[in-house]
Design an enzyme around this catalytic site. Structure first.
Site, short mmCIF file in Angstrom:
data_model
loop_
_atom_site.label_atom_id
_atom_site.label_comp_id
_atom_site.label_asym_id
_atom_site.label_seq_id
_atom_site.Cartn_x
_atom_site.Cartn_y
_atom_site.Cartn_z
N HIS A 1 7.32 -26.77 -1.12
CA HIS A 1 6.69 -27.88 -1.84
C HIS A 1 5.56 -27.38 -2.74
O HIS A 1 4.73 -28.18 -3.20
CB HIS A 1 6.19 -28.93 -0.84
CG HIS A 1 7.33 -29.52 -0.06
ND1 HIS A 1 7.87 -30.76 -0.35
CD2 HIS A 1 8.06 -29.02 0.96
CE1 HIS A 1 8.87 -31.00 0.48
NE2 HIS A 1 9.02 -29.95 1.29
N LYS B 1 -13.96 1.00 -3.87
CA LYS B 1 -15.00 1.46 -2.93
C LYS B 1 -16.06 2.25 -3.70
O LYS B 1 -17.25 2.06 -3.50
CB LYS B 1 -14.40 2.36 -1.85
CG LYS B 1 -13.57 1.64 -0.83
CD LYS B 1 -13.23 2.58 0.31
CE LYS B 1 -12.14 2.01 1.18
NZ LYS B 1 -11.55 2.99 2.07
N GLU C 1 0.82 -1.20 0.00
CA GLU C 1 0.00 0.00 0.00
C GLU C 1 0.87 1.27 0.00
O GLU C 1 0.43 2.32 -0.44
CB GLU C 1 -0.92 -0.01 1.23
CG GLU C 1 -2.30 0.53 0.94
CD GLU C 1 -3.31 0.25 2.04
OE1 GLU C 1 -4.37 -0.29 1.73
OE2 GLU C 1 -3.03 0.58 3.21
O1 PA5 Z 1 -3.29 1.56 5.93
C1 PA5 Z 1 -4.41 2.02 5.71
O2 PA5 Z 1 -4.63 3.24 5.79
C2 PA5 Z 1 -5.57 1.13 5.35
O3 PA5 Z 1 -5.18 -0.18 5.20
C3 PA5 Z 1 -6.63 1.19 6.43
O4 PA5 Z 1 -6.07 0.79 7.63
C4 PA5 Z 1 -7.83 0.32 6.10
O5 PA5 Z 1 -8.34 0.66 4.83
C5 PA5 Z 1 -8.91 0.47 7.12
O6 PA5 Z 1 -9.31 1.80 7.23
P1 PA5 Z 1 -10.06 2.33 8.51
O7 PA5 Z 1 -9.20 2.15 9.67
O8 PA5 Z 1 -10.33 3.77 8.20
O9 PA5 Z 1 -11.34 1.53 8.63
#
Ligand code: PA5
Length: 451
Positions: free
Chosen positions: A314, A428, A293
């Site tokens: 494996h 989303k 990310e």
């Molecule tokens: O690293 C990040 O920002 C994302 O992975 C969020 O943690 C994830 O999308 C969850 O978001 P939130 O904590 O707003 O529900």
């Protein structure tokens, strides 16, 4: 280049990649890393509004840890089960630490509730099985969402909140729900205020995937029975080491970041995090999110994957050994297991294993690890190595901070903002439109989906 840092601390080595990483390239990156070190500490780098994790370990107060421990104790005293509701950075850090430290078969601490996870998928089967399972159990939960608006945890929380209220009544349910969210924004914050839930704040300047050392990770880890002070202490140690110098010979996170970026420039576009300890499987999941990310944007980034050896030798082992040569590996080597078990001798020796009789299982596992590294290097896979003394709170805390800092350096070397995640919005937006959420109408998209 070899790194040697005082015993008991994490070490990084890239000796097995000497054919691919030459000293000139390292020197060139050294200059860049020295500048990055300053821009991170002066908060002048890309994404500088999300640098709250940099000094977080040294800023965590005893009082804060005590408050978390008190809250965890209350949950431990009154609950058989504890559900962690969250997704991505709001759940993976806690799960990574808990799975690394827990006994694989029985609970580490008999007084701790069993930990369940929800809000990290939208599976009807998963959620209905959970609701059915919990209906006659005593449980508490933490609902964790920085934005407070994420669909997956919101759906799970609505279901489990109603179940809990039906079971114990609305007032008693409030005592069993903890909300971890923004200090003022989002639907979860409004809900928490209205219901008087115990609340912890996810700091504005700490992004989800960097939040494991806030209440997001610390509360669940404490409920599960692990020593959060020791975890934070380990992270603090790494903060000190990585903050004291940007020299690659002294800063393992900078050295790792430089090494992986040099490999990336040479066409090694996939990094596989390798561990020979099944306990670290979820650590691999957390690591994948952290790097995926943070770096995967603007058409760039190393693709992060993770394997558990010898299990995956494996299955994926064949591809790694002989497939497309675009892979490098990063081994997490653990110096010492926490338990000891020897291979017994057998009179008939029908399985031919007597040559190993009297040896620890660890001896075999470490030899398998060494053999794999050599085979993969010979097959054209550069291997980087991170060494920790053993799996415990201290070394896991070190690993967490090490990877966070390395991820920041690495993304910045790549020229991206490591702290945003604009790409996550695309699905989303489409999902809301296909679900008919007001404000997201898109006729064409619905047609494309065959709706
Ligand atoms: O690293 C990040 O920002 C994302 O992975 C969020 O943690 C994830 O999308 C969850 O978001 P939130 O904590 O707003 O529900």
């Amino acid at each position: 280049m070899n790194i040697s840092i005082i015993m008991n601390n994490l070490l990084f080595r890239n000796n097995n990649s000497a054919d691919y990483i030459d000293d000139k390239e390292i020197e060139a990156l050294q200059r860049e890393l020295s500048k990055l070190q300053i821009s991170i500490s002066e908060k002048k780098c890309a994404g500088n509004e999300f640098l709250g994790w940099v000094n977080l370990p040294s800023e965590i107060s005893e009082n804060f840890l005590k408050d978390i421990e008190d809250c965890a104790k209350k949950i431990r005293d009154n609950s058989e089960y504890f559900v962690i509701i969250g997704i991505g950075g709001s759940y993976l850090g806690a799960r990574a630490v808990i799975e690394s430290l827990r006994n694989s078969f029985s609970d580490f601490d008999k007084s701790a509730p069993k930990i369940l996870y929800a809000g990290h998928n939208l599976s009807e089967d998963y959620l209905s099985e959970m609701v059915n399972f919990l209906k006659d159990k005593s449980f508490s939960m933490a609902v964790i969402s920085k934005s407070g608006t994420t669909t997956e945890p919101a759906v799970a929380f609505r279901l489990l909140k109603q179940l809990l209220e039906k079971k114990v009544g609305q007032e008693a349910a409030k005592e069993r729900i903890i909300a971890i969210t923004d200090k003022e924004k989002g639907a979860l914050k409004i809900l928490a205020n209205q219901n008087d839930y115990k609340t912890y704040v996810v700091p504005d300047n700490v992004g989800g995937r960097f939040s494991v050392l806030t209440a997001v990770g610390l509360l669940p880890i404490a409920v599960a029975g692990f020593d959060i002070s020791r975890l934070v202490k380990g992270a603090k140690k790494m903060q000190e080491i990585c903050g004291a110098s940007s020299l690659l010979a002294e800063n393992p996170a900078a050295h790792y970041a430089a090494s992986r970026n040099i490999l990336y420039q040479k066409g090694f576009k996939t990094e596989i995090l390798v561990s020979f300890r099944p306990k670290l499987q979820y650590f691999g999941e957390w690591w994948k999110q952290l790097f995926g990310e943070s770096e995967g944007k603007e058409g760039k980034g190393i693709f992060p994957a993770a394997v558990n050896f010898t299990t995956d030798l494996h299955s994926m082992g064949q591809y790694i050994q002989d497939g497309q040569r675009t892979i490098f590996e990063t081994f997490i080597t653990v110096e010492k297991p926490n338990k000891s078990l020897k291979i017994p001798s057998e009179e008939q020796n029908l399985d031919g294993l007597n040559y190993l009789a009297g040896k620890d299982i660890e001896f075999v596992n470490r030899r398998a690890e060494m053999a794999t590294a050599i085979a993969h290097v010979d097959g054209g896979v550069p291997v980087l190595q991170i060494i920790i003394p053993e799996i415990n709170e201290n070394s896991i805390g070190q690993l967490i901070y090490f990877f966070e800092k390395a991820c920041a350096y690495s993304g910045l070397i790549l020229g991206v903002n490591p702290f945003d995640q604009p790409g996550v919005e695309a699905y989303k937006k489409n999902m809301f439109s296909l679900l008919g959420k007001p404000g997201f109408e898109d006729k064409k998209l619905n047609e494309r989906a065959g709706l």
